[in-house]
Design an enzyme around this catalytic site. Structure first.
Site, PDB file in Angstrom:
ATOM      1  N   LYS A 193     -62.828  -1.569  67.952  1.00 17.95           N
ATOM      2  CA  LYS A 193     -62.600  -0.942  69.254  1.00 17.95           C
ATOM      3  C   LYS A 193     -61.546   0.151  69.139  1.00 17.95           C
ATOM      4  O   LYS A 193     -60.392  -0.114  68.848  1.00 17.95           O
ATOM      5  CB  LYS A 193     -62.117  -1.952  70.290  1.00 17.95           C
ATOM      6  CG  LYS A 193     -62.060  -1.321  71.696  1.00 17.95           C
ATOM      7  CD  LYS A 193     -61.254  -2.133  72.700  1.00 17.95           C
ATOM      8  CE  LYS A 193     -59.826  -1.696  72.823  1.00 17.95           C
ATOM      9  NZ  LYS A 193     -59.622  -0.382  73.438  1.00 17.95           N
ATOM     10  N   GLY A 245     -50.921  -1.399  66.891  1.00 16.76           N
ATOM     11  CA  GLY A 245     -50.521  -1.008  68.233  1.00 16.76           C
ATOM     12  C   GLY A 245     -49.115  -1.496  68.537  1.00 16.76           C
ATOM     13  O   GLY A 245     -48.298  -1.641  67.629  1.00 16.76           O
ATOM     14  N   SER A 246     -48.862  -1.760  69.787  1.00 17.24           N
ATOM     15  CA  SER A 246     -47.499  -2.108  70.187  1.00 17.24           C
ATOM     16  C   SER A 246     -47.166  -3.556  69.827  1.00 17.24           C
ATOM     17  O   SER A 246     -48.050  -4.397  69.692  1.00 17.24           O
ATOM     18  CB  SER A 246     -47.337  -1.916  71.695  1.00 17.24           C
ATOM     19  OG  SER A 246     -48.052  -2.929  72.379  1.00 17.24           O
ATOM     20  N   THR A 247     -45.879  -3.822  69.672  1.00 14.52           N
ATOM     21  CA  THR A 247     -45.422  -5.176  69.386  1.00 14.52           C
ATOM     22  C   THR A 247     -45.767  -6.102  70.549  1.00 14.52           C
ATOM     23  O   THR A 247     -46.145  -7.256  70.339  1.00 14.52           O
ATOM     24  CB  THR A 247     -43.911  -5.165  69.090  1.00 14.52           C
ATOM     25  OG1 THR A 247     -43.710  -4.452  67.860  1.00 14.52           O
ATOM     26  CG2 THR A 247     -43.365  -6.568  68.926  1.00 14.52           C
ATOM     27  N   GLY A 250     -49.336  -6.977  70.215  1.00 12.93           N
ATOM     28  CA  GLY A 250     -49.441  -7.774  68.990  1.00 12.93           C
ATOM     29  C   GLY A 250     -49.101  -9.229  69.254  1.00 12.93           C
ATOM     30  O   GLY A 250     -49.767 -10.156  68.762  1.00 12.93           O
ATOM     31  N   GLU A 267     -50.111  -4.400  62.659  1.00 11.10           N
ATOM     32  CA  GLU A 267     -49.233  -3.258  62.349  1.00 11.10           C
ATOM     33  C   GLU A 267     -48.653  -2.825  63.679  1.00 11.10           C
ATOM     34  O   GLU A 267     -49.363  -2.289  64.523  1.00 11.10           O
ATOM     35  CB  GLU A 267     -50.027  -2.099  61.741  1.00 11.10           C
ATOM     36  CG  GLU A 267     -50.717  -2.416  60.431  1.00 11.10           C
ATOM     37  CD  GLU A 267     -49.768  -2.547  59.270  1.00 11.10           C
ATOM     38  OE1 GLU A 267     -48.552  -2.328  59.463  1.00 11.10           O
ATOM     39  OE2 GLU A 267     -50.232  -2.888  58.172  1.00 11.10           O
ATOM     40  N   CYS A 301     -45.764   5.027  64.398  1.00  9.68           N
ATOM     41  CA  CYS A 301     -45.041   3.750  64.452  1.00  9.68           C
ATOM     42  C   CYS A 301     -43.859   3.742  63.488  1.00  9.68           C
ATOM     43  O   CYS A 301     -42.861   3.091  63.739  1.00  9.68           O
ATOM     44  CB  CYS A 301     -45.985   2.595  64.167  1.00  9.68           C
ATOM     45  SG  CYS A 301     -47.027   2.863  62.736  1.00  9.68           S
ATOM     46  N   GLU A 398     -38.499   1.477  71.134  1.00  8.90           N
ATOM     47  CA  GLU A 398     -39.401   2.468  70.578  1.00  8.90           C
ATOM     48  C   GLU A 398     -39.869   3.412  71.694  1.00  8.90           C
ATOM     49  O   GLU A 398     -40.408   2.979  72.704  1.00  8.90           O
ATOM     50  CB  GLU A 398     -40.609   1.769  69.960  1.00  8.90           C
ATOM     51  CG  GLU A 398     -41.553   2.729  69.258  1.00  8.90           C
ATOM     52  CD  GLU A 398     -42.708   2.018  68.570  1.00  8.90           C
ATOM     53  OE1 GLU A 398     -43.231   1.051  69.140  1.00  8.90           O
ATOM     54  OE2 GLU A 398     -43.074   2.446  67.463  1.00  8.90           O
TER      55      GLU A 398
END
Lengths: 486, 285, 294
Positions: A193, A245-247, A250, A267, A301, A398
């Site tokens: 996706k 993507g973002s933490t 995640g 990641e 990132c 971030e």
């Protein structure tokens, strides 16, 4: 008559606009889901627009997959895995992957232009970085397909099955390559996706996958928003989730798969330190800072978003940095002379502006380059903050945009401590002329990638991934294979 | 009159009692109490994590050779205390033969990982030929502080098989002993203590798995949680691990030994540096 | 006095590659090519130079391509001291300047006395500019004071003539050395620093020119004093020349984009620039047969 010998020193010499042509690209008005090598209308019957962030013009309508669509894709992937892909020899699998790489190379310019249109990144980067790296990634992993037993000594490597892969909008095609290539080489089938703001190059890749004659169902591409991603993550017949993507997301994924058989690689975010010592090659360090934070509008990132400069060279470095920022061209992503393109979405621009506001409110001193930015589209001037400390929100969170914070340090111990003083651990940069100091730092910095006297370099053979909350697992190189093998 | 041993826990190179003051009795097959062991608390976990974090810098920076020497020293110490372990194992219900085999296996396991200490890096690291003028290599680094739940069905060998690859690789450990068979864990702490292992590198707690494991899983300064499958508890622990993205490693029961047990607790770090002359730079600049 | 600035070659190569991705088109290209023509030091420095050769070159210097009106002249001609008088006569009252190499060009292997008299002779003959070479042997020996003093002495001997100091970077071997030699030359009184004699390869690579431009930039930031730059040797195409201008513009700014502060030392560059210029005007790719060789 004597001719004029000296030019007028007041004359400005400015580059004329040099836009990349869009005449050779082919875009559909409407894109369906790619399942079983067919273009399938979504059972939701819903579509969403994808826009050019530099102009806010709609580029195409994209299908929005729901649970039933994802189920269809997973079933196709499972069937392809059981009946075809898992039975095929590694050497044969490799030939398909090589073929994808070659066909991408042939259409490289088209991919670069579409990537810049859809994501806002400058054509110089999509042409010179994203697309070639994506091709090379397929090339690299193609060669692994028949050599897996060498990648995992003392194990009989086996594929996991169906891999669900969810990728971000900052490197749309490159991330698709990072996900698909090793998964296929290891013998898995894929449901991928793309991010909702940048589906186009993944869908163009689907065209290549079809043209390359991959068996139906080996690669399926389903487009949509977070709910589509959730359907993949929660599907019981998916064996592996790979996410970039973002933490925050995640962690949602990691919770969703807790207690299931699904393996994950993540990641995630970062707040990477870029450290400049007084004996560094200063002008190259300044380039490294620029490349570290302004590459891809700072939507990286591993961006070197926390700059640490040794106090005795801080004034010099900041002066040079500001001067260098003035030579950056911000504007039309398709112009070959553009250094910084458009912010990927309105939403992301709002986030960046929110942090700039916070930084000012926190009392940090802001500097933005003097460039003009287009009135239409989503743009942000290159920005830096001085007078900040570890305790400022803008040095902790971030931002994912062209915003740099600058702290000074006095001793090596101090800077190691501060660099590691974050929940993230993705990357770090170190600039010094002294070899023994480089190894001291590269050993002590808790980060998965350390660039010494360089920054933001990527290569298919080079493993990439984070410590701590920056993620789990590695992508790239031999280490990236184990994520798709048991 | 026999002098009975007080079974204490091991934190930061010292043998305190649990801060909670609680205990639980270990009974033999006949139902008589062999020992009262500490019923460690969440606070003991916290203290142990602090000790392990403090020890991590020094232990991870020791030379690989030195770590191998120390692991070998542990094997020597265990060999010297063989009888004590045999006695504890039989007290806890093992046959003599099984006990003898378990102790021997444990000694062999330590010797095995002593040998790995300066070799796994060579096997698992790589030099990566990037397409630019850079030297690029990937090497392993220890993850940090590891929370461990020892295998529940054995008293000694299960914990040695989890612990040895972790410290071999430069990690520091907070380990919860087998809940029902904890005696050898405490005695093993004495082996550790007399083997030049710096205080805090290995910390051993006794108590309820259902209390200690979640405390480790939720601790924000623990980098990884390692256990054999604990059934229903696995999911709870996996969820708790998410808050700091702790690596959650669950082995099937009956852990064996080998390189993957070391590399599972290593991070891969990739380092780049420019090379002045490579790749088409034909001029002398 | 010296900044001890380190230079990382790979980083410089990456930076230089960025300049080369700049796309110069249309008006910007036309304007750039005019500037290039006007920054050329049209050069002949051969053992076989004769008054005849120098006279022909001096005519070309003033009449680059007369079929096309509106072109500038080159900035200067560059000749050996023995040819300065010839050039002076050939150029008459033209504003094209005369540069002369001196100091036992190209090796610089001679005595201070000879180098001084070489310089004075060229100036007396009518040179507006002196292109001296540094003592590379002494530099590599670590005799930096010797190199400095020599430049300072030549500068004094130049009187009103502007001094260009040739580092001969091809013999300095590292960019760290190029940076250091640039600083020595600047502090010793150079008006211009120049890469090469044209007799040694590699000559004016963009990496070297970049390194020297950064030294000029740092000196300017510290003192407000402008120093000129002259890459020489190896720049024979319009494209490469434009890349150099991009580099100057982005490092030092538009202020330096005049032949007062930037020169190209070249013999064959002018015709390639002319061909490109005619192509932008006519849209037709050009043949060398239509451009005079002098």
């Amino acid at each position: 008559m004597a001719k004029k010998n000296t030019t007028n020193s007041q004359t400005e010499w400015n580059y004329a606009a040099s836009p990349e042509s869009t005449s050779h690209i082919r875009l559909e008005k409407k894109y369906q889901l790619f399942i079983n090598n067919e273009w399938v209308a979504p059972s939701s019957k819903k579509y969403f627009p994808t826009i050019n962030p530099a102009t806010e013009d709609v580029l195409a309508e994209i299908a929005w997959a729901n649970d039933a669509d994802v189920d269809l894709a997973v079933k196709a992937a499972r069937k392809a895995y059981t009946e075809v892909w898992s039975k095929m020899s590694g050497a044969e699998r490799g030939k398909y992957i090589y073929r994808i790489a070659r066909m991408m190379q042939e259409r490289a310019r088209e991919f670069a232009v579409i990537e810049s249109l859809d994501s806002g990144k400058p054509i110089r980067e999509s042409r010179d970085v994203d697309v070639p790296l994506a091709c090379n990634h397929f090339f690299y992993y193609a060669g692994w397909a028949d050599k897996l037993e060498y990648a995992m000594p003392h194990k009989k490597p086996e594929a996991l099955g169906v891999a669900g892969q969810i990728i971000p909008w900052n490197f749309p095609l490159l991330m698709a390559a990072w996900k698909i290539a090793p998964a296929l080489a290891a013998g898995n089938t894929v449901v991928l996706k793309p991010a909702e703001t940048t589906s186009l190059t993944a869908l163009k890749l689907a065209e290549i996958i079809k043209d390359a004659g991959l068996p139906p169902g080996v690669v399926n591409i389903v487009t949509g928003y977070g709910d589509t991603g959730a359907a993949i993550v929660n599907h019981p017949d998916v064996d592996k989730i790979a996410f970039t993507g973002s933490t925050t997301v995640g962690k949602i994924i990691q919770r969703a798969v807790a207690g299931t058989h699904k393996k994950t690689t993540l990641e995630l975010g970062g707040k990477s330190a870029n450290i400049i010592f007084d004996d560094a090659p200063i002008d190259q360090a300044v380039e490294g800072i620029i490349n570290g934070i302004f590459f891809n509008q700072g939507h990286v990132c591993c961006a070197g978003s926390r700059l640490f400069v040794q106090e005795n060279v801080a004034d010099l470095v900041i002066r040079k940095l500001k001067a260098r920022m003035e030579s950056l061209y911000v504007g039309d992503p398709l112009d070959k002379n553009t250094d910084i393109g458009a912010i990927n979405s309105k939403e992301q621009l709002d986030t960046i502006n929110k942090y700039i506001k916070i930084g000012k409110a926190e009392g940090a001193e802001i500097y933005q380059s003097d460039c003009s930015i287009p009135s239409k589209g989503f743009f942000c001037k290159p920005t830096l903050f001085t007078g900040v400390s570890q305790s400022h929100v803008i040095t902790q969170e971030e931002i994912f945009g062209p915003v740099l914070t600058i702290q000074t340090f006095r001793t090596i111990d101090e800077v190691i401590q501060k660099a590691n003083n974050t929940p993230y651990g993705l990357a770090a940069g170190v600039w010094t002329d002294k070899g023994s100091r480089i190894f001291n730092l590269t050993t002590k910095l808790r980060a998965g990638v350390v660039w010494a006297n360089t920054y933001n370099k990527f290569d298919p053979v080079s493993p990439f991934g984070g410590y701590k909350e920056s993620g789990i697992g590695r992508e790239g190189g031999v280490h990236g294979l184990s994520a798709y093998l048991k | 009159m026999e002098i009975l041993k007080t079974y204490k826990i091991y934190i930061g190179g010292a043998f305190p009692r649990t801060e909670s003051g609680r205990y639980y009795p270990i009974v033999d097959a006949s139902g008589s109490t062999i020992a009262n062991v500490c019923l460690s608390s969440r606070k003991d976990v916290r203290n142990a994590v602090v000790a392990a974090r403090k020890a991590f810098g020094g232990w991870s920076e020791k030379t690989a050779f030195n770590r191998g020497q120390i692991l070998y020293r542990m094997a020597e110490m265990l060999e010297g205390r063989k009888l004590q372990f045999l006695e504890e194992l039989t007290k806890q219900g093992s046959s003599k033969e099984a006990a003898a085999q378990e102790v021997q296996e444990s000694i062999d396991c330590l010797v095995y990982y002593a040998g790995w200490a300066d070799k796994y890096q060579q096997i698992a690291s790589s030099i990566n030929p990037v397409s630019s003028s850079h030297f690029n290599f990937s090497a392993l680094e220890p993850m940090g502080v590891i929370g461990m739940i020892a295998a529940q069905e054995t008293s000694l060998i299960g914990l040695v098989k989890l612990l040895a690859p972790a410290i071999c690789g430069g990690n520091t450990v907070v380990l919860a002993a087998s809940e029902a068979l904890p005696l050898c864990a405490v005695t093993f702490a004495e082996v550790v203590h007399s083997s030049d292992v710096p205080g805090g590198v290995v910390n051993i707690l006794t108590g309820k798995v259902s209390e200690l494991a979640p405390a480790m899983a939720a601790h924000m300064d623990v980098n990884a949680l390692v256990s054999e499958s604990l059934g229903e508890l696995d999911k709870t622990l996996a969820l708790a691990c998410v808050d700091n993205l702790k690596r959650n490693i669950v082995y099937q029961q009956g852990t064996t030994q080998g390189l993957p047990y070391i590399t599972a607790l290593q991070e891969v770090k990739t380092t780049w540096h420019p090379i002045e002359q490579i790749g088409g730079a034909s001029s002398s600049y | 006095m010296l900044s001890n600035t380190r230079v990382d070659k790979v980083g410089v190569e990456e930076r230089v590659a960025r300049f080369q991705t700049r796309s110069i088109k249309n008006e910007a290209k036309k304007q750039g090519l005019h500037m290039v023509l006007n920054m050329i030091d049209l050069t002949t420095l051969e053992g076989k130079d004769t008054p005849g050769k120098v006279q022909q070159m001096c005519y070309k210097a003033q009449h680059l391509h007369d079929v096309h009106p509106g072109l500038p002249t080159v900035a200067a001609v560059c000749v050996y001291p023995s040819m300065v008088a010839v050039a002076r006569k050939a150029l008459g009252n033209s504003s094209v300047k005369i540069a002369s190499v001196s100091t036992a060009f190209p090796s610089g292997q001679s005595t201070r006395e000879i180098k001084l008299s070489d310089t004075k002779f060229a100036v007396d003959q009518g040179a507006d500019e002196i292109d001296m070479v540094i003592s590379r042997g002494k530099f590599l020996e670590g005799e930096y004071n010797f190199v400095f003093d020599e430049i300072a002495a030549i500068k004094e001997a130049c009187g009103k003539a502007r001094l260009k100091v040739i580092l001969e970077t091809g013999e300095l071997c590292t960019l760290d050395h190029v940076r250091m030699a640039s600083e020595i030359a600047i502090h010793a009184g150079a008006d211009f620093i120049k890469t090469s004699t044209g007799k040694i390869q590699p000559a004016a690579t963009m990496q070297v020119t970049y390194t020297m431009l950064m030294a000029i930039k740092d000196y300017y930031d510290q003192t407000g004093i402008m120093i000129g730059m002259k890459p020489a040797g190896g720049i024979s195409t319009a494209k490469l020349a434009l890349h150099n201008l991009v580099m100057v513009k982005e490092i030092l700014g538009n202020q330096w984009l005049t032949n007062e502060w930037f020169r190209f030392g070249a013999s064959s560059l002018a015709n390639d620039v002319l061909m490109q210029l005619m192509k932008t005007e006519s849209g037709l790719y050009q043949s060398p047969d239509y451009f005079s060789i002098d």
